[in-house]
Design an enzyme around this catalytic site. Sequence first.
Site, PDB file in Angstrom:
ATOM      1  N   SER A 152      20.844  19.669  43.691  1.00 14.47           N
ATOM      2  CA  SER A 152      20.742  19.476  45.130  1.00 14.47           C
ATOM      3  C   SER A 152      21.361  20.608  45.930  1.00 14.47           C
ATOM      4  O   SER A 152      21.907  21.566  45.388  1.00 14.47           O
ATOM      5  CB  SER A 152      21.364  18.151  45.579  1.00 14.47           C
ATOM      6  OG  SER A 152      22.761  18.199  45.430  1.00 14.47           O
ATOM      7  N   LYS A 212      14.029  23.014  60.468  1.00 17.12           N
ATOM      8  CA  LYS A 212      14.476  24.317  59.970  1.00 17.12           C
ATOM      9  C   LYS A 212      15.901  24.564  60.430  1.00 17.12           C
ATOM     10  O   LYS A 212      16.236  24.366  61.592  1.00 17.12           O
ATOM     11  CB  LYS A 212      13.571  25.433  60.475  1.00 17.12           C
ATOM     12  CG  LYS A 212      13.987  26.814  59.999  1.00 17.12           C
ATOM     13  CD  LYS A 212      12.916  27.835  60.272  1.00 17.12           C
ATOM     14  CE  LYS A 212      13.289  28.692  61.432  1.00 17.12           C
ATOM     15  NZ  LYS A 212      12.415  29.868  61.575  1.00 17.12           N
ATOM     16  N   TYR A 228      16.812  18.865  46.824  1.00 19.90           N
ATOM     17  CA  TYR A 228      16.930  17.778  47.795  1.00 19.90           C
ATOM     18  C   TYR A 228      18.295  17.857  48.476  1.00 19.90           C
ATOM     19  O   TYR A 228      19.248  18.405  47.929  1.00 19.90           O
ATOM     20  CB  TYR A 228      16.728  16.416  47.130  1.00 19.90           C
ATOM     21  CG  TYR A 228      17.722  16.117  46.038  1.00 19.90           C
ATOM     22  CD1 TYR A 228      18.889  15.415  46.306  1.00 19.90           C
ATOM     23  CD2 TYR A 228      17.495  16.555  44.735  1.00 19.90           C
ATOM     24  CE1 TYR A 228      19.815  15.149  45.306  1.00 19.90           C
ATOM     25  CE2 TYR A 228      18.415  16.304  43.733  1.00 19.90           C
ATOM     26  CZ  TYR A 228      19.568  15.608  44.020  1.00 19.90           C
ATOM     27  OH  TYR A 228      20.488  15.363  43.039  1.00 19.90           O
TER      28      TYR A 228
END
Length: 116
Positions: free
Chosen positions: A25, A9, A58
Amino acid sequence: MQIQVVKSKIHRVKVTGAELNYIGSITIDEALMDAANIVEGEKVQIVNNNNGERLETYAIPGPRNSGEITLNGAAARKVAVGDVLILITYGFMSIEDAKTFKPSLVFPDEATNLLK
């Protein structure tokens, strides 16, 4: 049985760019990716604290120590420069492994997106 748990995180980074005309992305400062144990191409959940949006894309590395957080492609429509995000990745593991697993949690400087 395997369960999905938080692996990484990056907490409270500001969007520095939104590039609609890009394949897709999120570009993340490579130093932040390394600190959070996020690898290129890994799926990232993006939580936008400003508007409540949640999306997945991603990761691709941006210049190291640049503070860059840029949403690319369609995701650029879900943010504004300056929005505050939480970036989360997940991993699959056994329940027993999950009980002792420690995620990589990164709390960068909120003004610069750089590691403290």
